[in-house]
Design a protein around this motif. Structure first.
Motif, PDB file in Angstrom:
ATOM      1  N   HIS A 116       0.799  -1.227   0.000  1.00 55.96           N
ATOM      2  CA  HIS A 116       0.000   0.000   0.000  1.00 55.96           C
ATOM      3  C   HIS A 116       0.832   1.277   0.000  1.00 55.96           C
ATOM      4  O   HIS A 116       0.287   2.348  -0.302  1.00 55.96           O
ATOM      5  N   ALA A 117       2.119   1.187   0.334  1.00 54.19           N
ATOM      6  CA  ALA A 117       2.977   2.375   0.280  1.00 54.19           C
ATOM      7  C   ALA A 117       4.143   2.187  -0.687  1.00 54.19           C
ATOM      8  O   ALA A 117       4.885   3.132  -0.950  1.00 54.19           O
ATOM      9  N   HIS A 118       4.289   0.957  -1.187  1.00 60.81           N
ATOM     10  CA  HIS A 118       5.393   0.624  -2.095  1.00 60.81           C
ATOM     11  C   HIS A 118       6.750   0.946  -1.460  1.00 60.81           C
ATOM     12  O   HIS A 118       7.636   1.513  -2.089  1.00 60.81           O
ATOM     13  N   VAL A 119       6.885   0.539  -0.205  1.00 60.15           N
ATOM     14  CA  VAL A 119       8.139   0.656   0.539  1.00 60.15           C
ATOM     15  C   VAL A 119       8.493  -0.734   1.068  1.00 60.15           C
ATOM     16  O   VAL A 119       7.667  -1.377   1.723  1.00 60.15           O
ATOM     17  N   ALA A 120       9.712  -1.186   0.786  1.00 62.29           N
ATOM     18  CA  ALA A 120      10.152  -2.507   1.234  1.00 62.29           C
ATOM     19  C   ALA A 120      11.022  -2.376   2.485  1.00 62.29           C
ATOM     20  O   ALA A 120      12.054  -1.703   2.456  1.00 62.29           O
ATOM     21  N   VAL A 121      10.572  -2.990   3.566  1.00 60.36           N
ATOM     22  CA  VAL A 121      11.361  -3.129   4.789  1.00 60.36           C
ATOM     23  C   VAL A 121      11.384  -4.614   5.142  1.00 60.36           C
ATOM     24  O   VAL A 121      10.588  -5.394   4.625  1.00 60.36           O
ATOM     25  N   VAL A 122      12.279  -4.996   6.027  1.00 56.21           N
ATOM     26  CA  VAL A 122      12.356  -6.410   6.425  1.00 56.21           C
ATOM     27  C   VAL A 122      11.723  -6.563   7.801  1.00 56.21           C
ATOM     28  O   VAL A 122      12.098  -5.845   8.735  1.00 56.21           O
ATOM     29  N   PRO A 123      10.761  -7.469   7.962  1.00 59.33           N
ATOM     30  CA  PRO A 123      10.131  -7.653   9.273  1.00 59.33           C
ATOM     31  C   PRO A 123      11.110  -8.213  10.291  1.00 59.33           C
ATOM     32  O   PRO A 123      12.104  -8.865   9.944  1.00 59.33           O
ATOM     33  N   GLY A 124      10.803  -7.982  11.565  1.00 59.77           N
ATOM     34  CA  GLY A 124      11.738  -8.350  12.624  1.00 59.77           C
ATOM     35  C   GLY A 124      11.756  -9.806  13.001  1.00 59.77           C
ATOM     36  O   GLY A 124      12.728 -10.279  13.606  1.00 59.77           O
ATOM     37  N   GLU A 125      10.700 -10.569  12.673  1.00 60.42           N
ATOM     38  CA  GLU A 125      10.639 -11.957  13.153  1.00 60.42           C
ATOM     39  C   GLU A 125      11.850 -12.791  12.768  1.00 60.42           C
ATOM     40  O   GLU A 125      12.381 -13.528  13.625  1.00 60.42           O
ATOM     41  N   PRO A 126      12.331 -12.753  11.520  1.00 61.24           N
ATOM     42  CA  PRO A 126      13.498 -13.587  11.188  1.00 61.24           C
ATOM     43  C   PRO A 126      14.774 -13.174  11.915  1.00 61.24           C
ATOM     44  O   PRO A 126      15.724 -13.953  11.974  1.00 61.24           O
ATOM     45  N   PHE A 127      14.786 -11.962  12.475  1.00 59.18           N
ATOM     46  CA  PHE A 127      15.926 -11.508  13.273  1.00 59.18           C
ATOM     47  C   PHE A 127      15.739 -11.829  14.757  1.00 59.18           C
ATOM     48  O   PHE A 127      16.605 -11.526  15.570  1.00 59.18           O
ATOM     49  N   GLY A 128      14.596 -12.396  15.096  1.00 54.26           N
ATOM     50  CA  GLY A 128      14.330 -12.744  16.483  1.00 54.26           C
ATOM     51  C   GLY A 128      13.569 -11.687  17.253  1.00 54.26           C
ATOM     52  O   GLY A 128      13.582 -11.682  18.487  1.00 54.26           O
ATOM     53  N   SER A 129      12.871 -10.773  16.563  1.00 52.28           N
ATOM     54  CA  SER A 129      12.113  -9.726  17.248  1.00 52.28           C
ATOM     55  C   SER A 129      10.705  -9.641  16.679  1.00 52.28           C
ATOM     56  O   SER A 129      10.510  -9.635  15.463  1.00 52.28           O
ATOM     57  N   ARG A 130       9.736  -9.496  17.575  1.00 48.09           N
ATOM     58  CA  ARG A 130       8.350  -9.279  17.179  1.00 48.09           C
ATOM     59  C   ARG A 130       7.929  -7.825  17.403  1.00 48.09           C
ATOM     60  O   ARG A 130       6.738  -7.503  17.391  1.00 48.09           O
ATOM     61  N   ASP A 131       8.916  -6.946  17.596  1.00 48.09           N
ATOM     62  CA  ASP A 131       8.629  -5.541  17.870  1.00 48.09           C
ATOM     63  C   ASP A 131       9.296  -4.583  16.886  1.00 48.09           C
ATOM     64  O   ASP A 131       9.142  -3.365  17.030  1.00 48.09           O
ATOM     65  N   HIS A 132      10.046  -5.101  15.911  1.00 49.40           N
ATOM     66  CA  HIS A 132      10.865  -4.239  15.076  1.00 49.40           C
ATOM     67  C   HIS A 132      10.731  -4.580  13.594  1.00 49.40           C
ATOM     68  O   HIS A 132      10.299  -5.674  13.229  1.00 49.40           O
ATOM     69  N   VAL A 133      11.156  -3.641  12.768  1.00 42.91           N
ATOM     70  CA  VAL A 133      11.453  -3.894  11.361  1.00 42.91           C
ATOM     71  C   VAL A 133      12.841  -3.332  11.087  1.00 42.91           C
ATOM     72  O   VAL A 133      13.351  -2.504  11.843  1.00 42.91           O
ATOM     73  N   ARG A 134      13.454  -3.804   9.996  1.00 41.37           N
ATOM     74  CA  ARG A 134      14.798  -3.315   9.659  1.00 41.37           C
ATOM     75  C   ARG A 134      14.744  -2.502   8.368  1.00 41.37           C
ATOM     76  O   ARG A 134      14.153  -2.932   7.378  1.00 41.37           O
ATOM     77  N   LEU A 135      15.398  -1.338   8.400  1.00 46.63           N
ATOM     78  CA  LEU A 135      15.530  -0.490   7.226  1.00 46.63           C
ATOM     79  C   LEU A 135      17.011  -0.252   6.962  1.00 46.63           C
ATOM     80  O   LEU A 135      17.765   0.066   7.893  1.00 46.63           O
ATOM     81  N   SER A 136      17.427  -0.383   5.731  1.00 48.09           N
ATOM     82  CA  SER A 136      18.799  -0.059   5.351  1.00 48.09           C
ATOM     83  C   SER A 136      18.865   1.392   4.899  1.00 48.09           C
ATOM     84  O   SER A 136      18.014   1.854   4.136  1.00 48.09           O
ATOM     85  N   TYR A 137      19.886   2.105   5.387  1.00 48.37           N
ATOM     86  CA  TYR A 137      20.120   3.458   4.878  1.00 48.37           C
ATOM     87  C   TYR A 137      21.304   3.486   3.913  1.00 48.37           C
ATOM     88  O   TYR A 137      21.911   4.541   3.672  1.00 48.37           O
ATOM     89  N   ALA A 138      21.598   2.323   3.319  1.00 45.10           N
ATOM     90  CA  ALA A 138      22.607   2.267   2.254  1.00 45.10           C
ATOM     91  C   ALA A 138      21.944   2.614   0.931  1.00 45.10           C
ATOM     92  O   ALA A 138      21.964   1.838  -0.030  1.00 45.10           O
ATOM     93  N   THR A 139      21.325   3.761   0.912  1.00 40.68           N
ATOM     94  CA  THR A 139      20.643   4.272  -0.279  1.00 40.68           C
ATOM     95  C   THR A 139      20.673   5.786  -0.204  1.00 40.68           C
ATOM     96  O   THR A 139      21.037   6.360   0.830  1.00 40.68           O
ATOM     97  N   GLY A 140      20.309   6.460  -1.271  1.00 42.95           N
ATOM     98  CA  GLY A 140      20.457   7.903  -1.343  1.00 42.95           C
ATOM     99  C   GLY A 140      19.580   8.668  -0.371  1.00 42.95           C
ATOM    100  O   GLY A 140      18.513   8.204   0.036  1.00 42.95           O
ATOM    101  N   MET A 141      20.007   9.877  -0.021  1.00 43.51           N
ATOM    102  CA  MET A 141      19.275  10.692   0.945  1.00 43.51           C
ATOM    103  C   MET A 141      17.878  11.034   0.433  1.00 43.51           C
ATOM    104  O   MET A 141      16.911  11.016   1.197  1.00 43.51           O
ATOM    105  N   GLU A 142      17.755  11.332  -0.852  1.00 42.37           N
ATOM    106  CA  GLU A 142      16.445  11.659  -1.399  1.00 42.37           C
ATOM    107  C   GLU A 142      15.503  10.461  -1.298  1.00 42.37           C
ATOM    108  O   GLU A 142      14.326  10.604  -0.979  1.00 42.37           O
ATOM    109  N   THR A 143      16.042   9.262  -1.531  1.00 41.25           N
ATOM    110  CA  THR A 143      15.241   8.039  -1.391  1.00 41.25           C
ATOM    111  C   THR A 143      14.814   7.842   0.053  1.00 41.25           C
ATOM    112  O   THR A 143      13.668   7.454   0.332  1.00 41.25           O
TER     113      THR A 143
END
Length: 398
Positions: free
Chosen positions: A354-381
């Motif tokens: 619904h927002a066309h934004v890809a983040v990684v859910p926290g469950e595979p990292f062992g957390s049910r309270d978080h998501v992971r976002l990479s900032y290895a992308t441009g500032m405008e992005t």
């Protein structure tokens, strides 16, 4: 067809799966902002590409020794000696097809049915699955956001049993960006020595640290600790060489020999051209990496500050790596167009669809309270993506 039981113990890498989905949507013409990918957006340094081109022109395109070329193994030895004061022989160095491959070789050589591997959580997604693929049991050691994800030695002690074979030490950590200070590492090392446990030190993000922080490798705490430590590293993150697939391991000779034997029967040698490129990368020095990290630092501050302004979201400032790991507990329980959103996985699916934004859910990292976002992308992005996330969260109803 009846498949091996081990196949049912694992799932595909969620980070790679989310990245692939985002790319597939983009190929359909959708404007997808991808915060899922764990790789620098910088190009590989020119001297590294030049070394690869020279290798091709020179015909260096044949098999190499399965453990890696002597020149690259020596470059790893020199790096560890100069940067960490550690001394290894070539028989203690194995070049593999990425740090993940190094870790899998290690799991195959070390673990078997009945063994336990202690993994601090949140953790990189493949640690537990690689243990399961080799019939061992992952034993999760919770760490807590409020304590900066520090390992509690008493909690660690309680999880050590006669079946414990090794402890994972990942600093800086994927996904939290947390780093372990020297006293914490000393406490971990003391327990490992007392119980004769192997320390697996995943140092792939060692160069990506901020605010004047210094990475401390646990093997540097003394010869007795180094003798019970396997260092896992590679050129992917520090030199923007994820696709070149070169990682390495350094550690006890007997174990590294076993890992090399396994590799000789599975992949044989890593790519000959990539090995020459990796030599150039390790000889390059800090100029490229320092400039990249300065830019990551700028993005880190912008992303975390913006996340903390979104109602229902809190985010700790990471000390290293290039990920934000926001706590989204305040958003869970709300309702979206497809129903209640109760989990990070459901939230990630909502953001993607619904927002066309890809983040990684926290469950595979062992957390049910978080998501992971990479900032290895441009500032405008980053700015556009976080605006979309904020708007998508505002649309959720209580």
């Amino acid at each position: 067809m009846k498949l091996a039981a081990r196949v049912g113990r694992i799932a595909p890498s969620p980070t790679l799966a989310m990245t692939a989905t985002a790319k597939a949507m983009a190929a359909q013409g959708l404007d997808v902002i991808d915060f899922s990918s764990g790789e620098p957006d910088f190009d590989t340094p020119e001297p590294v590409k030049a070394a690869a081109e020279a290798a091709i022109r020179a015909g260096f395109t044949k098999y190499t020794p399965s453990s890696g070329i002597d020149e690259l193994r020596q470059a790893v030895i020199d790096k560890l000696r100069v940067e960490q004061g550690l001394r290894y022989e070539k028989s203690q160095i194995l070049i593999s097809c990425g740090a993940k491959h190094s870790l899998y070789n290690l799991a195959e050589a070390l673990l078997e049915a009945g063994d336990e591997l202690i993994i601090p959580t949140p953790y990189w997604v493949s640690y537990a699955d690689q243990a399961l693929l080799n019939d061992a049991t992952p034993v999760l050691l919770p760490t807590h956001e409020a304590q900066g994800y520090a390992i509690d030695p008493e909690e660690l002690q309680r999880r050590i049993t006669p079946r414990t074979k090794a402890i994972i030490v990942n600093s800086p950590c994927n996904p939290t960006g947390a780093m372990y200070d020297r006293p914490t590492l000393e406490a971990i090392a003391t327990l490992a020595l007392r119980h004769r446990l192997l320390l697996i030190s995943d140092e792939i993000y060692e160069k990506v640290v901020y605010g004047g922080a210094t990475h401390v490798g646990i093997a540097t705490l003394g010869p007795d600790v180094a003798a019970q430590t396997v260092i896992i590293n590679g050129v992917s993150k520090a030199y923007a060489m994820t696709g070149w697939r070169i990682g390495y391991a350094a550690g006890p000779k007997e174990l590294l020999t076993a890992m090399a034997n396994i590799q000789s029967q599975s992949t044989s040698n890593p790519c000959s051209i990539s090995q020459k490129a990796a030599v150039a990368a390790l000889r390059l020095g800090a100029l490229f990496t320092d400039a990249m990290v300065r830019e990551f630092d700028r993005r880190r501050t912008a992303m975390v500050d913006r996340l903390n302004r979104i109602p229902g979201v809190t985010c700790r400032m990471p000390d290293g790596a290039f990920y934000a790991f926001p706590n989204i507990r305040g958003v869970l329980g709300r309702r979206g167009p497809d129903g209640p959103i109760e989990t990070p996985h459901q939230l990630a699916q909502y953001l993607l669809q619904h927002a066309h934004v890809a983040v990684v859910p926290g469950e595979p990292f062992g957390s049910r309270d978080h998501v992971r976002l990479s900032y290895a992308t441009g500032m405008e992005t980053i700015q556009r993506g976080l605006d979309r996330i904020a708007a998508a969260f505002e649309k959720l109803t209580i």
